[in-house]
Design a protein around this motif. Structure first.
Motif, PDB file in Angstrom:
ATOM      1  N   ASP A 207       0.880  -1.209   0.027  1.00  0.00           N
ATOM      2  CA  ASP A 207       0.332   0.163  -0.018  1.00  0.00           C
ATOM      3  C   ASP A 207       0.873   1.353  -0.019  1.00  0.00           C
ATOM      4  O   ASP A 207       0.503   2.301  -0.670  1.00  0.00           O
ATOM      5  CB  ASP A 207      -0.890  -0.047   1.144  1.00  0.00           C
ATOM      6  CG  ASP A 207      -2.096  -0.849   0.990  1.00  0.00           C
ATOM      7  OD1 ASP A 207      -2.482  -1.259  -0.165  1.00  0.00           O
ATOM      8  OD2 ASP A 207      -2.952  -1.006   2.039  1.00  0.00           O
ATOM      9  N   ARG A 210       2.140   1.509  -3.345  1.00  0.00           N
ATOM     10  CA  ARG A 210       1.286   2.229  -4.282  1.00  0.00           C
ATOM     11  C   ARG A 210       0.972   3.523  -4.022  1.00  0.00           C
ATOM     12  O   ARG A 210       0.836   4.371  -5.213  1.00  0.00           O
ATOM     13  CB  ARG A 210      -0.206   1.185  -4.037  1.00  0.00           C
ATOM     14  CG  ARG A 210      -1.270   1.863  -4.782  1.00  0.00           C
ATOM     15  CD  ARG A 210      -2.545   1.156  -4.568  1.00  0.00           C
ATOM     16  NE  ARG A 210      -2.645   1.117  -3.096  1.00  0.00           N
ATOM     17  CZ  ARG A 210      -3.652   1.848  -2.616  1.00  0.00           C
ATOM     18  NH1 ARG A 210      -3.933   3.119  -3.350  1.00  0.00           N
ATOM     19  NH2 ARG A 210      -4.003   2.027  -1.274  1.00  0.00           N
ATOM     20  N   GLU A 214       1.588   6.455  -7.154  1.00  0.00           N
ATOM     21  CA  GLU A 214       0.390   7.259  -7.499  1.00  0.00           C
ATOM     22  C   GLU A 214       0.447   8.834  -7.340  1.00  0.00           C
ATOM     23  O   GLU A 214      -0.145   9.572  -8.297  1.00  0.00           O
ATOM     24  CB  GLU A 214      -0.939   6.630  -6.899  1.00  0.00           C
ATOM     25  CG  GLU A 214      -1.458   5.201  -7.124  1.00  0.00           C
ATOM     26  CD  GLU A 214      -2.709   4.751  -6.452  1.00  0.00           C
ATOM     27  OE1 GLU A 214      -2.982   5.292  -5.368  1.00  0.00           O
ATOM     28  OE2 GLU A 214      -3.525   3.776  -6.762  1.00  0.00           O
ATOM     29  N   ARG A 245       4.367  -3.217  -8.895  1.00  0.00           N
ATOM     30  CA  ARG A 245       3.605  -2.011  -9.260  1.00  0.00           C
ATOM     31  C   ARG A 245       3.853  -1.228 -10.507  1.00  0.00           C
ATOM     32  O   ARG A 245       2.958  -1.079 -11.255  1.00  0.00           O
ATOM     33  CB  ARG A 245       3.818  -1.065  -7.964  1.00  0.00           C
ATOM     34  CG  ARG A 245       3.053   0.158  -8.187  1.00  0.00           C
ATOM     35  CD  ARG A 245       1.555   0.135  -8.525  1.00  0.00           C
ATOM     36  NE  ARG A 245       0.815  -0.595  -7.491  1.00  0.00           N
ATOM     37  CZ  ARG A 245      -0.637  -0.791  -7.305  1.00  0.00           C
ATOM     38  NH1 ARG A 245      -1.344   0.046  -8.242  1.00  0.00           N
ATOM     39  NH2 ARG A 245      -1.058  -1.414  -6.377  1.00  0.00           N
ATOM     40  N   ARG A 248       2.451  -2.742 -14.051  1.00  0.00           N
ATOM     41  CA  ARG A 248       1.063  -2.592 -14.307  1.00  0.00           C
ATOM     42  C   ARG A 248       0.934  -1.827 -15.380  1.00  0.00           C
ATOM     43  O   ARG A 248       1.740  -0.736 -15.728  1.00  0.00           O
ATOM     44  CB  ARG A 248       0.372  -2.144 -13.169  1.00  0.00           C
ATOM     45  CG  ARG A 248       0.302  -3.148 -12.059  1.00  0.00           C
ATOM     46  CD  ARG A 248      -0.466  -2.903 -10.779  1.00  0.00           C
ATOM     47  NE  ARG A 248      -0.544  -3.853  -9.804  1.00  0.00           N
ATOM     48  CZ  ARG A 248      -1.498  -4.015  -8.622  1.00  0.00           C
ATOM     49  NH1 ARG A 248      -2.499  -3.210  -8.828  1.00  0.00           N
ATOM     50  NH2 ARG A 248      -1.066  -4.740  -7.993  1.00  0.00           N
ATOM     51  N   ALA A 251       1.569   2.210 -15.604  1.00  0.00           N
ATOM     52  CA  ALA A 251       2.657   2.845 -14.618  1.00  0.00           C
ATOM     53  C   ALA A 251       3.732   3.436 -15.204  1.00  0.00           C
ATOM     54  O   ALA A 251       4.328   4.497 -14.491  1.00  0.00           O
ATOM     55  CB  ALA A 251       3.001   1.566 -13.787  1.00  0.00           C
TER      56      ALA A 251
END
Length: 441
Positions: A207, A210, A214, A245, A248, A251
């Protein structure tokens, strides 16, 4: 131990700034009333480097090892070996390849300097209007000492004992929302956490990765103790989670800037060698080593790099590491039992952990009641009365008024790197000196 400490601290006429050294000198000047001091504070043994590794320094060194290496990535033999070592030990996905997605360099003057250079790189690229910020865990390592002098503001993510010192991704989300332009923000993930010795939960670290990706903030993965986990404990690989990550769809549209560092000195008890690994996207690592690092130093410590390459290439290094991990686990279990049974510490006051070479426990209530100086007084009393020097339970500031944060952490840290006999002697001395959970030392 007293002789060793005499040899590694400055002479008395030189001005020292390290309180541990000052206190040890005072204890030795007093005649070491409880015997040679047992140093369980800094994370250094001065005695436990592998014999096989040390032997390699005295044999088989090529003549070029005594000169400059014309590569800022480090000795090519070690750099090439570390490419595979990192991919294998961090369980990187097959599609995340060296030379394309990541590259490695030997850090030959400590991972701290690599972090410092990364901070300089981030500042060089951040917009002028950005407010440079480092978001780091507390309790935690001395990230402030690395980044504050560069002009970064520190924001701390509190790790609560009631939550097992695991990170709270929602706190990171809030901190990122308040930090301003993400191009000037560095998020620190230290999954084998120093000083608590807690291996962070993989889902929580995923998390954090991520949220950082992001937000398009900069990421620093501090894997200093990635190689030091108890037997049966799989280290959470923040680097693998980042690779997954980034793989993906979409990304890679806006590339994330990141650096991971790993210390080989921590896992092989040779801190003074300064040998470790820097891992980053190839363009970022190129700038780090050929621009920022080159401004301050050439590649150095080549004899040490040569010995480390041969050591990692043989089976003896894995055997040593297995024994070291088991030793840390044995000392954790013994120390936890002794603190409960002999010093009366309740189970909730202990944080034995399951990784790194540290063990955290709360100071007794008479000291914990003094939020300002209680930890310092407890540490000093243990040294004066028992000849045992423990570490502070955090290297983040206990109070950071300019940042509006209070960091009261009423814990001390015990280093588990020395032999079991040293750990046993240290805790027996504390008991004999009258240390007890209900009263002062």
């Amino acid at each position: 131990m007293g002789t060793v400490l005499d040899e590694v601290t400055e002479d008395s006429w030189l001005r020292g700034h390290f309180k541990d050294a000052e206190w040890v000198a005072e204890y030795l000047d007093a005649g070491a009333p409880s015997g040679d001091p047992i140093y369980l504070s800094l994370g250094e043994t001065w005695s436990e480097a592998p014999e096989g590794l040390a032997r390699l320094l005295g044999s088989g060194l090529p003549s070029y090892a005594h000169g400059y290496v014309i590569s800022q990535y480090g000795l090519p033999a070690l750099q090439r070996l570390l490419r595979g070592y990192v991919a294998r030990t961090h369980a990187l996905p097959a599609g995340f390849t060296a030379g394309a997605d990541f590259e490695v360099a030997v850090t030959c003057s400590g991972t701290r300097n690599a972090m410092f250079d990364y901070g300089r790189l981030v500042l060089a690229d951040a917009p002028r209007a950005a407010s440079p910020t480092v978001i780091a865990p507390a309790p935690g390592w001395d990230y402030r000492g690395v980044f504050a002098g560069l002009g970064f503001r520190m924001t701390y993510l509190p790790l609560a004992a009631s939550q097992g010192f695991q990170p709270a991704p929602e706190a990171l989300r809030e901190a990122l929302g308040q930090a301003g332009d993400p191009r000037g923000v560095i998020v620190v993930i230290n999954a084998q956490h120093n000083p608590t010795g807690v291996n962070w939960d993989e889902d929580l670290v995923a998390d954090m990765v991520r949220l950082t990706v992001e937000a398009r903030a900069n990421l620093l993965i501090d894997d200093a103790y990635y190689g030091v986990t108890d037997p049966g404990v799989a280290p959470t690989s923040a680097l693998r989670l980042l690779a997954e990550r980034l793989a993906r769809p979409g990304a890679g549209d806006r590339p994330v800037r990141w650096l991971a560092v790993r210390s080989l000195g921590k896992q092989f008890n040779c801190n003074g060698w300064g040998i470790g690994v820097g891992i980053a996207p190839p363009p970022i690592l190129d700038r780090l080593v050929n621009d920022f690092q080159l401004q301050r130093s050439f590649t150095a410590a080549v004899p040490l790099q040569n010995a480390m390459a041969r050591w990692l290439d043989g089976g003896e290094s894995e055997e040593y590491l297995r024994a070291f991990r088991q030793g840390c686990a044995d000392k954790r279990a013994w120390a936890a039992g002794f603190l409960r049974q002999e010093l009366g510490c309740p189970a909730e006051a202990l944080c034995p952990g399951n990784c790194t070479s540290y063990f955290l426990f709360r100071v007794p209530p008479p000291y914990a009641a003094d939020a300002r100086d209680g930890v310092t007084r407890f540490r000093r009393d243990c040294l004066r009365r028992a000849g045992v020097l423990l570490g502070a339970g955090t290297m983040t500031p206990q109070a950071a008024p300019e940042e509006g944060q209070a960091m009261a952490v009423p814990y001390v840290r015990m280093f588990l790197g020395p032999p079991m006999s040293s750990v046993e002697t240290a805790l027996h001395r504390l008991a004999e000196a009258g240390t007890n959970w209900e009263r002062s030392c």
